[in-house]
Every structure is written in structure tokens, then in C-alpha cells.
Write an enzyme that holds these catalytic residues in place. Structure first.
Site, short mmCIF file in Angstrom:
data_model
loop_
_atom_site.label_atom_id
_atom_site.label_comp_id
_atom_site.label_asym_id
_atom_site.label_seq_id
_atom_site.Cartn_x
_atom_site.Cartn_y
_atom_site.Cartn_z
N GLY A 1 1.04 -1.06 0.02
CA GLY A 1 0.05 0.03 0.11
C GLY A 1 0.84 1.13 0.05
O GLY A 1 0.65 1.95 -0.74
N CYS B 1 1.98 0.91 12.98
CA CYS B 1 0.89 1.06 13.04
C CYS B 1 0.41 0.86 14.55
O CYS B 1 -0.37 -0.16 14.86
CB CYS B 1 -0.09 0.27 12.18
C1 LIG Z 1 3.69 -3.48 8.34
S1 LIG Z 1 4.05 -4.44 7.24
C2 LIG Z 1 4.61 -3.45 6.03
C3 LIG Z 1 3.08 -2.86 5.13
C4 LIG Z 1 3.31 -1.97 3.94
N1 LIG Z 1 4.37 -0.99 4.32
C5 LIG Z 1 2.13 -1.33 3.23
O1 LIG Z 1 1.99 -0.26 3.40
O2 LIG Z 1 1.44 -2.20 2.62
C6 LIG Z 1 5.68 -5.18 7.52
C7 LIG Z 1 6.13 -5.88 6.39
O3 LIG Z 1 7.57 -6.28 6.88
C8 LIG Z 1 7.86 -7.54 6.38
N2 LIG Z 1 8.94 -7.93 7.02
C9 LIG Z 1 9.23 -8.76 8.22
N3 LIG Z 1 10.27 -9.09 8.71
C10 LIG Z 1 10.93 -8.34 7.64
C11 LIG Z 1 12.63 -8.46 7.29
N4 LIG Z 1 13.50 -8.68 8.22
N5 LIG Z 1 12.86 -7.99 6.05
C12 LIG Z 1 12.16 -7.09 5.15
N6 LIG Z 1 10.79 -7.17 5.62
C13 LIG Z 1 10.38 -7.75 6.66
C14 LIG Z 1 6.66 -8.41 6.67
O4 LIG Z 1 6.55 -9.52 5.84
C15 LIG Z 1 5.46 -7.40 6.26
O5 LIG Z 1 5.14 -7.65 4.94
#
Ligand SMILES: C[S@@+](CC[C@H](N)C(=O)[O-])C[C@H]1O[C@@H](n2cnc3c(N)ncnc32)[C@H](O)[C@@H]1O
Length: 469
Positions: free
Chosen positions: A287, A407
């Protein structure tokens, strides 16, 4: 199921209503299988043959009951005169459904009682259904205002606020701390928690360079209105977002207005030197990546969207489908160690770190989420957030900017981690006061942004902007 007649004899036994049975089934799946109500509801309604107005009724009953469970449990415990844990879990779910019909739906009292007792009799037997009848009658006999006064009047104010607003006690404490209030029952603490009991409306984002808010509003006609906070956001007052042409072709997406706002603010901070390479370190499902790509494109920059999980990276690609392939690239990798790869260290001018977090700021979106979250998960999340912040520092150039977003308003994953970062990493905090002149109550004392559902009508998004020294 018992074959005996209902012993009060006031009416004959009859089959329980399918909409209520379906709602009960969803509650059971959430409780027993850790299911997400929004994911299992449609199939369950189909299994019970519930459709149309009955489906709308079952949906409201299911979601409302899950949301207000804490309040209903407080009433049930007092009315059953026994600890909740001594009640059969399925019977407790039936009682919760009865409470929601009695207290928060436009169901006539006699129907709420009789239909709920029918459900109890069908899924258990005569004895427990009598208990359901007795408990619900006790709840009904006391006026809602008296119940509230009774609960608010208890000496433990944290428990009182938890019960009144239907939240776990640790969440009450977290919200009080984030608001900087000294008491658990301060007016704003109660307001902030109560706002989680009002379902969020569908919000759309007009993706920069692909469409505008004005165009999106025109496309929606009387189904849309401009939303608070972000200049890209539109509330869908009615209708299915999946049917909107702009959403189908990727010019717009479904996204909370707070998420849009923090992305907008981050991209608007002036930067000295080059501003051509942007990184979204944790991009899935995409998003914010879609907004970032649009903003980047409008200033001649390009976005790299990184995501740990392949299947979530595919969602990012889906979200970016309306942009040209020159505007972005997608990579799968661990954001903590991304700078170890060729050419990534110090390469980026702006890095957005939308960190995995507790999600305490979006409780209004998932009715059962507050009961599933565990404060013990926070330590693990904080460690991940810290290591991702270090990863972001490694990827950004000297003088470049990091936007740290969660969030959540929980201090451990917002202001506390940011002050630790400023103390231990080569970072300085950018004061966001000039960016929020129109929204002064979003600014924290240390110059970060904390949005709130009760103040801003958005999720409780947090943003800190850090400059690499
Ligand atoms: C809060 S969500 C991000 C939402 C996104 N920015 C959006 O607006 O759609 C966090 C994301 O970080 C990813 N994630 C978790 N650990 C991670 C890592 N070590 N490196 C990169 N991404 C990671 C998760 O899979 C998840 O998709």
C-alpha cells in the site's frame, strides 16, 4: 441436542435461527482454531445458507460480539454469580451473542432472549439453556446505565476501563502511557479505547501521478467523500471497493487515511543533495509502496520495494501494476542485512521503514484482534524493529532520511525505540512541527507524529523521521 420441551413451557421447542447459529460457529472457530473472523465468515454463512438481510444481521452480530466481548463478560460474570472460567466456553459464546442482541442491536428484547435460548438448547441441552435464560434475564432487568455505573464504580480503575471499553488491561495501560495521561479512566483514555469499537469505514488512496482525489471523487459520485488527514484519501460511504474501476486497475487502493498521511509527510520533507533513490525496506503488501512510487515518480526518483517474504512481494507487484516498470524495482530479502549486498550500502536518499509491529493502532479493523494480541510478543517485535532500523541506517546515505512508521501507539515500538536510535545510532530526529501545522494535535513533544482514531478518524499511525549524520 435435547428432545425435551423447554421447561418454562411458555412456547414449544423450535429450530434455532441459522443466522445466530452461523455467528456462534464463527465465534467458536475464532476461539478454538484461532481463525480470523473476517476470513471465515463468508464460508460459514454459506454453510448455514444465510444470505441477504440475514447475512448482514449475522455479520453485525458476529463482529459486534467479538468486539464487545470484554464488556459482555463483565456483565455475564456478575449475573451468573460464578467465575467465567467455570462456564462452558460454547455456552459463554452463546451468552455473549445474547448480550450483543440485548444491548447493542435493534432486536426486541423478547426475541433476543427467546432466540438465544433456542440456540443454547440446540447446541447444548435443556439444563444449560436454562442457565442462559436466567443470566440474560438478569442482565436485561438492569438498565444499561446502571450496569455502566456498577462497572465504573469498582475500585480498580484499570479493570473498570478495560471492562467498560472492552479491552485487555495491558492495552488500557499502553494507551494511557501513549497519551501521557496519569489515570486509567482519564476521559481521553476512554475515548481512545472506545474509538476501537467503531468499525473503520473503507478508505481509498488516490495514487499520485495515476489519479487525483478529485478524479476519484468524481468516479465514486455519491458513494465517496474526501477523508480527513491525507490529501489523497477518500472515504467510500457505500458500495464495494472491488467494483471501483480505479481500484481494479491500480490507480487507487484501499488504504487507511493515516497510512496515507504518514507516507505523504515523509516524502514532503526537504532533502539536501540528491533525492533520486528511495527504498521501502518492508514493503509487503505494498500500500505505501504504491504511494511512494507515485511520489517518487513526480520528483524523478525511483522506488526499490524490498520484502522478506516472496508471497508478500507478489502482492507488492500487484499493487504497483499501474506504474511503469521504470518507476520501481521489487526485491526479496531481509531488510536487516540488505546493505551487505553489492551496491546497497549507503545507496538510498530516503528509506521508509514501515516496521512489523503489534498493530495496536488498527484494533478497530479486526474485531477479535485485541483478544489475540499478547504483550509478551512485544519484546520480540522490538528486537526486530531495532535490527531493521540498523539495517535502514546502513542503506541510507549520509544526510539521507529514514521514515520510521508503526501502526501502533505503544511506546516501546514508537517513541522509546526512536530515542534509543538517536542515542545509539548515527541519527538525528527531524522535528515534524512544520509539516503538521494543520494538525497540531498529531505532534508528539519530541516532534514525531502520532495519529489517533478518536482525534483524526484514522488508524493510530506513528511516524518519526531521522536524518543520518
Ligand atoms: C507493517 S508491514 C508493511 C506494510 C506495507 N508497508 C504496506 O503499506 O503495505 C511489515 C512487512 O515487513 C515484512 N518483514 C518482516 N520482517 C522483515 C525483514 N526482516 N525484512 C524485510 N521485510 C520484513 C513483513 O513480511 C511485512 O510484509
Amino acid at each position: 441436542m435435547s428432545d425435551k420441551k423447554y421447561s418454562s413451557g411458555y412456547r414449544a421447542k423450535r429450530k434455532a435461527d441459522s443466522a445466530r447459529l452461523a455467528a456462534l460457529d464463527v465465534l467458536a472457530q475464532v476461539r478454538e482454531e484461532d481463525a480470523y473472523a473476517n476470513l471465515v465468515l463468508a464460508d460459514t454463512l454459506r454453510d448455514y445458507g444465510v444470505e441477504g438481510r440475514d447475512a448482514a444481521f449475522a455479520t453485525e452480530l458476529t463482529y459486534g460480539t467479538l468486539r464487545m466481548r470484554g464488556y459482555y463478560d463483565a456483565l455475564i460474570e456478575r449475573s451468573a454469580s460464578r467465575p467465567l472460567k467455570e462456564l462452558d466456553p460454547l455456552l459463554l459464546d452463546v451468552l455473549r451473542l445474547g448480550c450483543h442482541q440485548l444491548l447493542n442491536m435493534r432486536v426486541p428484547e423478547h426475541a433476543a432472549l427467546a432466540e438465544t435460548v433456542d440456540v443454547a438448547r440446540q447446541v447444548t441441552s435443556d439444563g444449560p439453556s436454562k442457565l442462559v435464560n436466567a443470566v440474560l434475564r438478569t442482565i436485561q432487568r438492569t438498565a444499561p446505565r446502571e450496569w455502566e455505573a456498577l462497572i465504573k464504580g469498582q475500585s480498580d480503575s484499570r479493570k473498570a476501563t478495560a471492562e467498560i471499553t472492552s479491552h485487555p488491561e495491558w492495552v488500557v495501560e499502553a494507551i494511557r502511557d501513549a497519551l501521557g495521561d496519569s489515570s486509567f479512566d482519564a476521559t481521553e483514555v476512554v475515548e481512545a479505547l472506545s474509538a476501537n469499537n467503531i468499525p473503520a469505514k473503507v478508505c481509498l488512496a488516490a495514487r499520485p501521478t495515476l489519479t487525483t482525489r478529485a478524479q476519484l471523487l468524481r468516479e465514486l459520485g455519491d458513494q465517496g467523500s474526501a477523508a480527513q488527514v491525507a490529501s489523497t484519501s477518500v472515504i467510500m460511504d457505500a458500495g464495494d471497493p472491488g467494483r471501483v474501476a480505479a481500484v481494479k486497475d491500480g490507480r487507487a487502493g484501499v488504504q487507511d487515511s493515516g497510512s496515507q498521511y504518514v507516507t505523504e509527510v515523509f516524502t514532503s520533507i526537504p532533502l539536501t543533495g540528491s533525492d533520486r533513490e528511495w527504498l521501502d525496506l518492508c514493503a509487503g503488501p505494498g500500500g505505501k509502496a504504491a504511494l511512494l512510487t507515485g511520489y517518487a515518480r513526480s520528483v524523478g526518483a525511483r522506488l526499490t520495494a524490498n520484502e522478506l517474504h516472496k508471497h508478500r512481494a507478489r502482492l507488492v507487484a500487484q499493487n504497483l501494476k499501474a506504474f511503469s516498470r521504470e518507476d520501481y524495482r521489487i526485491r526479496v530479502g531481509d531488510g536487516r542485512t540488505m546493505a551487505e549486498h553489492d551496491g546497497e550500502r549507503g545507496y538510498y536518499d530516503r528509506v521508509l521503514l514501515d516496521a512489523p509491529c503489534s498493530g495496536l493502532g488498527a484494533l478497530r479493523r479486526r474485531p477479535e484482534a485485541r483478544w489475540r494480541k499478547d504483550p509478551r510478543d512485544l519484546a520480540e517485535l522490538n528486537a526486530l524493529q531495532w535490527n531493521l532500523l540498523r539495517g535502514a541506517v546502513d542503506c541510507v546515505r549520509t544526510g539521507g532520511l529514514i521514515g520510521y512508521i508503526t501502526c501502533s501507539p505503544h511506546l516501546s515500538e514508537t517513541r522509546d525505540i526512536v530515542s534509543q536510535a538517536v542515542a545509539e545510532l548515527p541519527l538525528e530526529l527531524v522535528n515534524l512541527a512544520p509539516q503538521v501545522v494543520d494538525l497540531p494535535d498529531a505532534l508528539t513533544t519530541d516532534g514525531c507524529i502520532q495519529l489517533w482514531p478518536h482525534r483524526h478518524g484514522s488508524d493510530a499511525m506513528f511516524l518519526a523521521v531521522l536524518r543520518k549524520k
